[in-house]
Design an enzyme around this catalytic site. Structure first.
Site, PDB file in Angstrom:
ATOM      1  CE1 TYR A  30       0.109   1.903   4.337  1.00  0.00           C
ATOM      2  CE2 TYR A  30       1.044  -0.302   4.450  1.00  0.00           C
ATOM      3  CZ  TYR A  30       0.859   0.952   4.993  1.00  0.00           C
ATOM      4  OH  TYR A  30       1.444   1.263   6.201  1.00  0.00           O
ATOM      5  CE  LYS A  70       3.011   3.433   3.188  1.00  0.00           C
ATOM      6  NZ  LYS A  70       3.444   3.631   4.585  1.00  0.00           N
ATOM      7  CD  GLU A  87       9.665   1.841  10.639  1.00  0.00           C
ATOM      8  OE1 GLU A  87       9.786   2.805   9.861  1.00  0.00           O
ATOM      9  OE2 GLU A  87       9.384   0.698  10.245  1.00  0.00           O
ATOM     10  CG  LEU A 111       8.154   2.696   4.821  1.00  0.00           C
ATOM     11  CD1 LEU A 111       7.976   1.459   3.963  1.00  0.00           C
ATOM     12  CD2 LEU A 111       6.800   3.319   5.138  1.00  0.00           C
TER      13      LEU A 111
END
Length: 298
Positions: free
Chosen positions: A41, A156, A189, A213
């Site tokens: 996505y 992702k 993250e 990411l």
């Protein structure tokens, strides 16, 4: 009729070549995205009805598709035309697009994908609202958690159950979000964001790797700080680095840069959004304004 039902009736989505009302959109229960989370996505911010940082989002979309061996179903021009058409069907000047591509429908459930499946393409858009004044004034609270995700977080992927679990854990502990720590003790993250810290007037962020990411907002911030001679270094960070930081930020496409003012119950800096975040926010808004002006004049 509830407000949510009313919004759904008014919204238009894109599904496999058609724009149609959200309430009429249907996806097969045999879609591999539903059965396996077999898909990728993107989330794309839109300002004044123009896709922001679109080349970077498109490249990440293509990188994710290639990484999971899903054939890219559209050309670059077709992607842009489809998404721009979706944006135009809604009244909001500022929006955010959710775009999902799964491997497609396979009638017999099997971990091994069948050959020549047709990818399922789904996209919708919502209004992009500015950050709440309370966040701008007070920042957010986060906790640190062990990173329980897989080892290809650079893709992702739609398989976000670990992220959901960690976001829930943060909420249960009275926090807004979590910052994740790898088994090696390194900061990766947030649950849906990249991490920056400020130490001695220098901006620090973990280097890109398979464990995080490659954020588009992160890339925009790199451009913005370079334009204003703010020092930015990529380096491995530990929980101790965060605890001793002057400032912490979480960055994402829909939130831009969020100031973290409390970590694991302890204040960061003086417990208020820091001066470098204030400067960065001003420069980031000017960058967006220049983007909007350029789009309007093109």
């Amino acid at each position: 009729m509830t407000q949510t039902a009313s919004v759904i009736e008014q919204q238009v989505v894109y599904l496999n070549g058609q724009y149609l009302p959200m309430c009429e959109s249907q996806i097969s229960t045999q879609d591999r995205g539903f059965l396996f989370g077999d898909g990728i996505y993107e989330v794309i911010p839109v300002y004044s009805k123009k896709l922001f940082a679109w080349p970077e989002h498109l490249q990440r979309l293509k990188n994710s598709l290639e990484a999971v061996s899903i054939p890219n179903p559209l050309t670059d021009e077709e992607w842009l035309s489809m998404l721009a058409g979706l944006v135009e069907q809604h009244p909001w000047q500022d929006q955010f697009i959710y775009l999902q591509v799964t491997r497609g429908i396979q009638m017999q459930r099997d971990h091994l994908p069948a050959d020549c499946l047709t990818p399922t393409i789904y996209a919708y858009t919502n209004p992009l609202k500015p950050l709440a004044e309370s966040v701008l004034q007070n920042g957010i609270k986060v906790i640190s958690l062990e990173d329980i995700r897989w080892l290809r977080c650079d893709i992702k992927a739609i398989t976000l159950l670990p992220n959901v679990m960690m976001k829930l854990a943060a909420k249960q502990q009275g926090a807004d979000d979590a910052i994740l720590v790898s088994r090696e003790g390194k900061i990766t993250e947030g649950t849906a964001s990249n991490v920056f810290i400020v130490k001695n007037n220098t901006l620090l962020t973990p280097p890109n790797s398979h464990k995080i990411l490659p954020g588009v907002t992160r890339t925009v911030i790199e451009k913005v700080v370079a334009e204003h001679q703010i020092t930015l270094n990529e380096q491995e960070l530990t929980l101790e680095d965060l605890q001793q930081a002057d400032e912490i930020w979480l960055t994402s496409s829909t939130k831009e840069a969020l100031p973290v003012t409390q970590l694991d119950g302890q204040p960061i800096g003086n417990g208020q959004p820091g001066p470098m975040w204030q400067v960065l926010r001003k420069h980031y808004q000017h960058y967006k304004e220049a983007f909007i002006s350029a789009q309007q004049n093109s």
